[in-house]
Design a protein around this motif. Structure first.
Motif, PDB file in Angstrom:
ATOM      1  N   LEU A 135      -1.970 -13.331  -0.385  1.00  0.00           N
ATOM      2  CA  LEU A 135      -2.798 -14.196  -1.214  1.00  0.00           C
ATOM      3  C   LEU A 135      -3.835 -13.427  -2.035  1.00  0.00           C
ATOM      4  CD1 LEU A 135      -3.022 -17.200  -1.841  1.00  0.00           C
ATOM      5  CD2 LEU A 135      -4.699 -17.389  -0.009  1.00  0.00           C
ATOM      6  N   SER A 136      -4.277 -12.279  -1.538  1.00  0.00           N
ATOM      7  CA  SER A 136      -5.242 -11.473  -2.281  1.00  0.00           C
ATOM      8  C   SER A 136      -4.567 -10.623  -3.366  1.00  0.00           C
ATOM      9  CB  SER A 136      -6.045 -10.576  -1.336  1.00  0.00           C
ATOM     10  OG  SER A 136      -5.182  -9.631  -0.733  1.00  0.00           O
ATOM     11  N   ARG A 137      -3.258 -10.890  -3.615  1.00  0.00           N
ATOM     12  CA  ARG A 137      -2.456 -10.211  -4.635  1.00  0.00           C
ATOM     13  C   ARG A 137      -2.248  -8.734  -4.331  1.00  0.00           C
ATOM     14  NH1 ARG A 137      -4.217 -12.022 -10.459  1.00  0.00           N
ATOM     15  NH2 ARG A 137      -2.474 -10.640 -10.867  1.00  0.00           N
ATOM     16  N   THR A 138      -2.256  -8.399  -3.035  1.00  0.00           N
ATOM     17  CA  THR A 138      -2.022  -7.037  -2.583  1.00  0.00           C
ATOM     18  C   THR A 138      -0.552  -6.873  -2.214  1.00  0.00           C
ATOM     19  OG1 THR A 138      -4.273  -6.961  -1.702  1.00  0.00           O
ATOM     20  CG2 THR A 138      -2.758  -5.271  -0.944  1.00  0.00           C
ATOM     21  N   LEU A 139       0.067  -5.808  -2.671  1.00  0.00           N
ATOM     22  CA  LEU A 139       1.458  -5.513  -2.376  1.00  0.00           C
ATOM     23  C   LEU A 139       1.537  -4.583  -1.178  1.00  0.00           C
ATOM     24  CD1 LEU A 139       4.502  -5.520  -3.130  1.00  0.00           C
ATOM     25  CD2 LEU A 139       3.985  -3.612  -4.686  1.00  0.00           C
ATOM     26  N   HIS A 140       2.407  -4.929  -0.229  1.00  0.00           N
ATOM     27  CA  HIS A 140       2.675  -4.092   0.940  1.00  0.00           C
ATOM     28  C   HIS A 140       4.179  -3.878   1.044  1.00  0.00           C
ATOM     29  CE1 HIS A 140      -1.282  -5.739   1.977  1.00  0.00           C
ATOM     30  NE2 HIS A 140      -1.413  -4.696   2.759  1.00  0.00           N
ATOM     31  N   CYS A 141       4.593  -2.666   1.398  1.00  0.00           N
ATOM     32  CA  CYS A 141       6.005  -2.373   1.626  1.00  0.00           C
ATOM     33  C   CYS A 141       6.142  -1.534   2.886  1.00  0.00           C
ATOM     34  CB  CYS A 141       6.600  -1.611   0.448  1.00  0.00           C
ATOM     35  SG  CYS A 141       6.661  -2.558  -1.099  1.00  0.00           S
ATOM     36  N   TRP A 142       7.355  -1.526   3.469  1.00  0.00           N
ATOM     37  CA  TRP A 142       7.613  -0.760   4.685  1.00  0.00           C
ATOM     38  C   TRP A 142       9.107  -0.549   4.840  1.00  0.00           C
ATOM     39  CZ3 TRP A 142       5.778  -5.657   4.257  1.00  0.00           C
ATOM     40  CH2 TRP A 142       6.548  -6.701   4.771  1.00  0.00           C
ATOM     41  N   GLY A 143       9.460   0.419   5.677  1.00  0.00           N
ATOM     42  CA  GLY A 143      10.863   0.708   5.962  1.00  0.00           C
ATOM     43  C   GLY A 143      11.292   2.041   5.379  1.00  0.00           C
ATOM     44  N   ALA A 144      12.585   2.136   5.027  1.00  0.00           N
ATOM     45  CA  ALA A 144      13.142   3.374   4.479  1.00  0.00           C
ATOM     46  C   ALA A 144      12.351   3.788   3.240  1.00  0.00           C
ATOM     47  CB  ALA A 144      14.615   3.167   4.133  1.00  0.00           C
ATOM     48  N   ASN A 145      12.139   5.096   3.095  1.00  0.00           N
ATOM     49  CA  ASN A 145      11.292   5.573   2.011  1.00  0.00           C
ATOM     50  C   ASN A 145      11.773   6.912   1.464  1.00  0.00           C
ATOM     51  OD1 ASN A 145       9.059   5.342   0.294  1.00  0.00           O
ATOM     52  ND2 ASN A 145       7.698   6.405   1.696  1.00  0.00           N
ATOM     53  N   SER A 146      13.024   7.259   1.713  1.00  0.00           N
ATOM     54  CA  SER A 146      13.533   8.563   1.290  1.00  0.00           C
ATOM     55  C   SER A 146      13.495   8.736  -0.231  1.00  0.00           C
ATOM     56  CB  SER A 146      14.955   8.774   1.808  1.00  0.00           C
ATOM     57  OG  SER A 146      15.811   7.753   1.321  1.00  0.00           O
ATOM     58  N   ASP A 147      13.524   7.630  -0.958  1.00  0.00           N
ATOM     59  CA  ASP A 147      13.446   7.681  -2.419  1.00  0.00           C
ATOM     60  C   ASP A 147      12.133   7.097  -2.943  1.00  0.00           C
ATOM     61  OD1 ASP A 147      16.025   8.846  -2.845  1.00  0.00           O
ATOM     62  OD2 ASP A 147      16.899   6.914  -2.321  1.00  0.00           O
ATOM     63  N   GLY A 148      11.142   6.979  -2.067  1.00  0.00           N
ATOM     64  CA  GLY A 148       9.842   6.469  -2.476  1.00  0.00           C
ATOM     65  C   GLY A 148       9.768   4.963  -2.607  1.00  0.00           C
ATOM     66  N   GLN A 149      10.707   4.219  -2.011  1.00  0.00           N
ATOM     67  CA  GLN A 149      10.740   2.768  -2.185  1.00  0.00           C
ATOM     68  C   GLN A 149       9.563   2.031  -1.555  1.00  0.00           C
ATOM     69  OE1 GLN A 149      13.010   4.804  -0.674  1.00  0.00           O
ATOM     70  NE2 GLN A 149      14.605   3.612   0.312  1.00  0.00           N
ATOM     71  N   VAL A 150       8.822   2.661  -0.642  1.00  0.00           N
ATOM     72  CA  VAL A 150       7.630   2.023  -0.065  1.00  0.00           C
ATOM     73  C   VAL A 150       6.462   2.088  -1.048  1.00  0.00           C
ATOM     74  CG1 VAL A 150       5.923   2.196   1.817  1.00  0.00           C
ATOM     75  CG2 VAL A 150       8.372   2.337   2.326  1.00  0.00           C
ATOM     76  N   GLY A 151       6.483   3.045  -1.962  1.00  0.00           N
ATOM     77  CA  GLY A 151       5.469   3.115  -3.014  1.00  0.00           C
ATOM     78  C   GLY A 151       4.134   3.672  -2.589  1.00  0.00           C
ATOM     79  N   ASP A 152       4.113   4.429  -1.493  1.00  0.00           N
ATOM     80  CA  ASP A 152       2.843   4.985  -1.008  1.00  0.00           C
ATOM     81  C   ASP A 152       2.647   6.443  -1.401  1.00  0.00           C
ATOM     82  OD1 ASP A 152       4.710   6.187   0.649  1.00  0.00           O
ATOM     83  OD2 ASP A 152       3.700   5.660   2.521  1.00  0.00           O
ATOM     84  N   GLY A 153       3.490   6.972  -2.289  1.00  0.00           N
ATOM     85  CA  GLY A 153       3.347   8.348  -2.733  1.00  0.00           C
ATOM     86  C   GLY A 153       4.012   9.363  -1.824  1.00  0.00           C
ATOM     87  N   THR A 154       4.680   8.902  -0.760  1.00  0.00           N
ATOM     88  CA  THR A 154       5.370   9.802   0.161  1.00  0.00           C
ATOM     89  C   THR A 154       6.856   9.442   0.197  1.00  0.00           C
ATOM     90  OG1 THR A 154       5.304   8.476   2.210  1.00  0.00           O
ATOM     91  CG2 THR A 154       3.298   9.696   1.621  1.00  0.00           C
ATOM     92  N   THR A 155       7.581  10.191   0.997  1.00  0.00           N
ATOM     93  CA  THR A 155       8.975   9.857   1.275  1.00  0.00           C
ATOM     94  C   THR A 155       9.177   9.722   2.782  1.00  0.00           C
ATOM     95  OG1 THR A 155       9.575  12.206   1.178  1.00  0.00           O
ATOM     96  CG2 THR A 155       9.927  10.887  -0.831  1.00  0.00           C
ATOM     97  N   SER A 156       8.105   9.367   3.495  1.00  0.00           N
ATOM     98  CA  SER A 156       8.149   9.189   4.949  1.00  0.00           C
ATOM     99  C   SER A 156       8.390   7.726   5.284  1.00  0.00           C
ATOM    100  CB  SER A 156       6.824   9.620   5.589  1.00  0.00           C
ATOM    101  OG  SER A 156       6.571  10.982   5.302  1.00  0.00           O
ATOM    102  N   THR A 157       9.214   7.493   6.291  1.00  0.00           N
ATOM    103  CA  THR A 157       9.482   6.140   6.764  1.00  0.00           C
ATOM    104  C   THR A 157       8.179   5.460   7.169  1.00  0.00           C
ATOM    105  OG1 THR A 157      11.672   6.743   7.534  1.00  0.00           O
ATOM    106  CG2 THR A 157      10.688   4.816   8.564  1.00  0.00           C
ATOM    107  N   ALA A 158       8.036   4.188   6.816  1.00  0.00           N
ATOM    108  CA  ALA A 158       6.852   3.402   7.191  1.00  0.00           C
ATOM    109  C   ALA A 158       7.324   2.248   8.067  1.00  0.00           C
ATOM    110  CB  ALA A 158       6.151   2.873   5.951  1.00  0.00           C
TER     111      ALA A 158
END
Length: 178
Positions: A135-158
């Protein structure tokens, strides 16, 4: 449709009590539908528990998922599924080898499990990752991140929801995961 027969033309899927579909999502080999009474039914491949019915047996006709409340949206991924509840809670289940359930671990679940993220308004899941907007318009992602799909600037699983920085003047209203 109650069988594993292929069809090259559209086939009607029937739901008990004549319920109608409000929303539908298809994963790699499973399908889930939000019905007009805000219940959720899923069917298809279930080797990782992605149907949320408490087993890992495949089902070839719609089966009710006990999500513990009313569903407003569903998103089916590679081998996991997430449902947005009317009270803005988020529940996920299925394969979790990359932390895509957001439960803080990598243990698969064959029943709905709550994700610790408040006031969710939009959800979408990809092959092995998930994203949600609250509701605060904040985006959160998690899971596989080998191609940066979590969007946190890393390629580490979240394995837990990770806030994605969109900049100080930007906010999200919806999300789509590939």
């Amino acid at each position: 449709i109650g069988s594993n027969s292929d069809s090259s033309t559209p086939v009607t899927v029937s739901f008990s009590g004549g319920k109608k579909v409000l929303a539908i999502s298809t994963g790699a080999a499973h399908t889930c539908a939000v019905l007009d009474d805000r219940s959720l039914q899923c069917w298809g491949e279930n080797g990782d528990g992605q149907l949320g019915i408490g087993t890992s047996s495949d089902i070839n006709s719609p089966s009710e998922v006990n999500v513990g409340g009313y569903v407003v949206a569903v998103s089916a991924g590679g081998s996991h599924t997430c449902a947005l509840m009317v009270n803005q809670d988020l529940k996920c289940w299925g394969g979790n080898s990359q932390g895509q359930l957001g439960s803080g671990d990598q243990v698969s679940q064959n029943s709905p499990t709550s994700v610790v993220l408040a006031e969710v308004i939009s959800i979408d899941v990809g092959g092995e990752h998930s994203c949600a907007v609250n509701l605060s318009r904040t985006l959160h992602c998690w899971g596989a991140n080998s191609d940066g799909q979590v969007g946190d600037g890393t390629t580490s699983t979240a394995t837990s929801p990770t806030m994605v920085s969109l900049g100080s003047s930007l906010g999200a209203i919806s999300v789509s995961a590939g």
